[in-house]
Write an enzyme that holds these catalytic residues in place. Structure first.
Site, PDB file in Angstrom:
ATOM      1  N   GLY A  62       0.451  -4.977   0.970  1.00  0.00           N
ATOM      2  CA  GLY A  62      -0.755  -5.045   0.146  1.00  0.00           C
ATOM      3  C   GLY A  62      -0.490  -5.683  -1.216  1.00  0.00           C
ATOM      4  O   GLY A  62      -1.396  -6.263  -1.828  1.00  0.00           O
ATOM      5  N   GLU A 101       4.527  -5.188   7.200  1.00  0.00           N
ATOM      6  CA  GLU A 101       3.807  -4.072   7.829  1.00  0.00           C
ATOM      7  C   GLU A 101       4.245  -3.828   9.262  1.00  0.00           C
ATOM      8  O   GLU A 101       4.175  -2.710   9.763  1.00  0.00           O
ATOM      9  CB  GLU A 101       2.293  -4.333   7.797  1.00  0.00           C
ATOM     10  CG  GLU A 101       1.648  -4.209   6.433  1.00  0.00           C
ATOM     11  CD  GLU A 101       1.615  -5.511   5.640  1.00  0.00           C
ATOM     12  OE1 GLU A 101       2.380  -6.446   5.956  1.00  0.00           O
ATOM     13  OE2 GLU A 101       0.810  -5.585   4.692  1.00  0.00           O
ATOM     14  N   ALA A 124       0.858  -1.177   0.000  1.00  0.00           N
ATOM     15  CA  ALA A 124       0.000   0.000   0.000  1.00  0.00           C
ATOM     16  C   ALA A 124       0.898   1.231   0.000  1.00  0.00           C
ATOM     17  O   ALA A 124       2.047   1.172   0.459  1.00  0.00           O
ATOM     18  CB  ALA A 124      -0.884  -0.014   1.229  1.00  0.00           C
ATOM     19  N   GLU A 170      -0.756  -9.300  -0.588  1.00  0.00           N
ATOM     20  CA  GLU A 170      -2.184  -9.604  -0.363  1.00  0.00           C
ATOM     21  C   GLU A 170      -2.954  -9.614  -1.683  1.00  0.00           C
ATOM     22  O   GLU A 170      -3.853 -10.438  -1.884  1.00  0.00           O
ATOM     23  CB  GLU A 170      -2.769  -8.572   0.606  1.00  0.00           C
ATOM     24  CG  GLU A 170      -2.195  -8.756   2.012  1.00  0.00           C
ATOM     25  CD  GLU A 170      -2.575  -7.647   2.962  1.00  0.00           C
ATOM     26  OE1 GLU A 170      -2.318  -6.460   2.625  1.00  0.00           O
ATOM     27  OE2 GLU A 170      -3.120  -7.925   4.040  1.00  0.00           O
TER      28      GLU A 170
HETATM   29  N1  CO8 Z   1       4.664   3.157  -0.540  1.00  0.00           N
HETATM   30  C1  CO8 Z   1       5.058   4.305  -1.074  1.00  0.00           C
HETATM   31  N2  CO8 Z   1       6.240   4.451  -1.734  1.00  0.00           N
HETATM   32  C2  CO8 Z   1       7.033   3.364  -1.836  1.00  0.00           C
HETATM   33  C3  CO8 Z   1       6.641   2.115  -1.298  1.00  0.00           C
HETATM   34  C4  CO8 Z   1       5.381   2.025  -0.636  1.00  0.00           C
HETATM   35  N3  CO8 Z   1       4.919   0.876  -0.130  1.00  0.00           N
HETATM   36  N4  CO8 Z   1       7.642   1.233  -1.545  1.00  0.00           N
HETATM   37  C5  CO8 Z   1       8.591   1.893  -2.232  1.00  0.00           C
HETATM   38  N5  CO8 Z   1       8.220   3.177  -2.409  1.00  0.00           N
HETATM   39  C6  CO8 Z   1       8.957   4.242  -3.085  1.00  0.00           C
HETATM   40  C7  CO8 Z   1      10.133   4.733  -2.238  1.00  0.00           C
HETATM   41  O1  CO8 Z   1       9.687   5.694  -1.288  1.00  0.00           O
HETATM   42  C8  CO8 Z   1      11.036   5.307  -3.290  1.00  0.00           C
HETATM   43  O2  CO8 Z   1      10.546   6.575  -3.661  1.00  0.00           O
HETATM   44  P1  CO8 Z   1      11.599   7.797  -3.907  1.00  0.00           P
HETATM   45  O3  CO8 Z   1      12.456   7.348  -5.052  1.00  0.00           O
HETATM   46  O4  CO8 Z   1      10.710   8.935  -4.257  1.00  0.00           O
HETATM   47  O5  CO8 Z   1      12.342   7.965  -2.651  1.00  0.00           O
HETATM   48  C9  CO8 Z   1      10.817   4.378  -4.490  1.00  0.00           C
HETATM   49  O6  CO8 Z   1       9.571   3.721  -4.247  1.00  0.00           O
HETATM   50  C10 CO8 Z   1      11.900   3.337  -4.606  1.00  0.00           C
HETATM   51  O7  CO8 Z   1      11.971   2.660  -3.372  1.00  0.00           O
HETATM   52  P2  CO8 Z   1      13.360   2.413  -2.617  1.00  0.00           P
HETATM   53  O8  CO8 Z   1      14.322   3.522  -2.898  1.00  0.00           O
HETATM   54  O9  CO8 Z   1      13.060   2.132  -1.188  1.00  0.00           O
HETATM   55  O10 CO8 Z   1      13.848   1.097  -3.378  1.00  0.00           O
HETATM   56  P3  CO8 Z   1      14.811  -0.053  -2.820  1.00  0.00           P
HETATM   57  O11 CO8 Z   1      15.124  -0.902  -4.001  1.00  0.00           O
HETATM   58  O12 CO8 Z   1      15.936   0.529  -2.050  1.00  0.00           O
HETATM   59  O13 CO8 Z   1      13.914  -0.892  -1.777  1.00  0.00           O
HETATM   60  C11 CO8 Z   1      11.909  -2.018  -1.047  1.00  0.00           C
HETATM   61  C12 CO8 Z   1      12.796  -1.627  -2.240  1.00  0.00           C
HETATM   62  C13 CO8 Z   1      12.632  -3.015  -0.154  1.00  0.00           C
HETATM   63  C14 CO8 Z   1      10.652  -2.666  -1.618  1.00  0.00           C
HETATM   64  C15 CO8 Z   1      11.554  -0.755  -0.221  1.00  0.00           C
HETATM   65  O14 CO8 Z   1      11.073   0.247  -1.115  1.00  0.00           O
HETATM   66  C16 CO8 Z   1      10.498  -0.975   0.826  1.00  0.00           C
HETATM   67  O15 CO8 Z   1      10.786  -1.532   1.884  1.00  0.00           O
HETATM   68  N6  CO8 Z   1       9.236  -0.528   0.560  1.00  0.00           N
HETATM   69  C17 CO8 Z   1       8.173  -0.603   1.517  1.00  0.00           C
HETATM   70  C18 CO8 Z   1       7.663  -2.017   1.660  1.00  0.00           C
HETATM   71  C19 CO8 Z   1       6.541  -2.064   2.685  1.00  0.00           C
HETATM   72  O16 CO8 Z   1       6.714  -1.740   3.839  1.00  0.00           O
HETATM   73  N7  CO8 Z   1       5.347  -2.491   2.238  1.00  0.00           N
HETATM   74  C20 CO8 Z   1       4.202  -2.573   3.079  1.00  0.00           C
HETATM   75  C21 CO8 Z   1       3.428  -1.312   3.004  1.00  0.00           C
HETATM   76  S1  CO8 Z   1       2.106  -1.249   4.176  1.00  0.00           S
HETATM   77  C22 CO8 Z   1       0.898  -2.179   3.470  1.00  0.00           C
HETATM   78  O17 CO8 Z   1       1.002  -2.680   2.399  1.00  0.00           O
HETATM   79  C23 CO8 Z   1      -0.315  -2.312   4.301  1.00  0.00           C
HETATM   80  C24 CO8 Z   1      -1.332  -3.169   3.608  1.00  0.00           C
HETATM   81  C25 CO8 Z   1      -2.615  -2.921   4.265  1.00  0.00           C
HETATM   82  C26 CO8 Z   1      -3.745  -3.424   3.401  1.00  0.00           C
HETATM   83  C27 CO8 Z   1      -3.852  -2.695   2.153  1.00  0.00           C
HETATM   84  C28 CO8 Z   1      -4.252  -1.282   2.428  1.00  0.00           C
HETATM   85  C29 CO8 Z   1      -4.373  -0.471   1.194  1.00  0.00           C
END
Ligand code: CO8
Length: 258
Positions: free
Chosen positions: A109, A132, A65, A112
């Site tokens: 998400g 999460e 998400a 999911e």
């Molecule tokens: N949300 C928003 N932006 C994101 C997300 C995300 N989930 N994941 C990555 N991005 C963005 C980063 O902020 C970054 O943006 P910018 O270049 O502007 O800084 C860009 O994507 C590239 O990401 P990274 O630089 O972090 O890339 P890496 O290759 O270094 O890392 C990862 C990749 C490991 C995937 C890392 O981006 C990460 O950990 N992302 C978050 C993963 C996460 O925590 N996911 C769970 C989110 S919470 C959720 O899903 C709740 C679900 C609830 C039910 C559904 C509700 C809608």
């Protein structure tokens, strides 16, 4: 509807939806989920389509998400806004099969969403997880419920509590993924599977999806009873007669989806 966050194509009888927010690793925001729901339901109603695929990029199916979009939510925003329920579950109303073709990250998400598809074909670089907990929240779109059913309670607890990611081979061993293919063959293999499904009798395809899904919602006796009713119903189709006749006459069947 004009799509800004997904790309929608048809390949013969297969509808392909590509999640397309590359700068945010396909993070799933409301706008994207509205578009995805719209595209899925449009394909479901399109008589020319027999199967659907949801895919992302080589780096990310979806990294979860959109954290930026929800970071400032308070309880009332989430509860009164019906967060997730309002537009994340359209996929559950789709009656034709939906295959997730997953490369790269399928997290939160994103994981999911793959589990709400009917089955998952993973590229060898795929990574699945429910991280999460690191954000001090929990899977909110079925992750705590579908993951244990797919891969066992022990592995689901491990993933949800430690936030570790599971690679494609582990996901296949655990039963989350139906097959793992080389990254450069992901779409070819998934399209081949979808095209095979789309060549079958659509009403029977829909009955099979319905019956398998019922196994998650009922006890064994009730589920088998439900299957039996659908099995009997298949004998009311033109395609059942054609399929069996074609087998006996040693020729390809000509299904008419009726
Ligand atoms: N949300 C928003 N932006 C994101 C997300 C995300 N989930 N994941 C990555 N991005 C963005 C980063 O902020 C970054 O943006 P910018 O270049 O502007 O800084 C860009 O994507 C590239 O990401 P990274 O630089 O972090 O890339 P890496 O290759 O270094 O890392 C990862 C990749 C490991 C995937 C890392 O981006 C990460 O950990 N992302 C978050 C993963 C996460 O925590 N996911 C769970 C989110 S919470 C959720 O899903 C709740 C679900 C609830 C039910 C559904 C509700 C809608």
């Amino acid at each position: 509807m004009e799509y800004q966050n997904i790309i929608v194509e048809t390949k013969d009888k297969v509808g392909v939806i590509t999640l397309n927010r590359p700068k945010a690793l396909n993070a799933l925001n409301d706008q994207l989920m509205d578009e995805l729901g719209h595209a899925l339901l449009a394909f479901d109603q399109n008589d020319e389509i027999g199967c659907m695929i949801i895919t992302g990029s080589e780096k990310a199916f979806a990294a979860g998400a959109d954290i930026a979009a929800m970071a400032d939510y308070n309880y009332m925003d989430a509860y009164k806004g019906n967060y997730v329920t309002k537009n994340w579950e359209h996929i559950l109303r789709v009656r034709k099969p939906v295959i997730a073709a997953v490369a790269g990250y399928a997290l939160g998400g994103g994981c999911e969403l793959t589990m709400m598809c009917d089955f998952i074909i993973a590229a060898d670089n795929a990574k699945f997880g429910q991280p999460e907990i690191k954000l001090a929240t929990l899977p909110g779109c079925g992750g705590t419920q579908r993951l244990p059913r797919a891969i066992s309670k022990s592995k689901a607890m491990d993933l949800c509590l430690t936030a570790r990611l599971m690679d494609a081979n582990e996901a296949e061993r655990a039963g989350l993924v139906s097959r793992v293919v080389p990254l450069d063959k992901l779409m070819e293999e998934t399209l081949a599977a979808a095209t095979t499904i789309a060549s079958m009798s659509l009403p029977v395809v829909m009955m099979i999806k319905d019956a398998v899904n019922r196994s998650f919602e009922s006890g064994l006796t009730e589920g088998v009873h439900y299957e039996r009713r659908l099995f009997h119903a298949s004998f009311g189709t033109h395609d059942q007669r054609e399929g069996m006749k074609a087998f006996l006459e040693k020729r390809p069947a000509n299904f008419q989806n009726k």
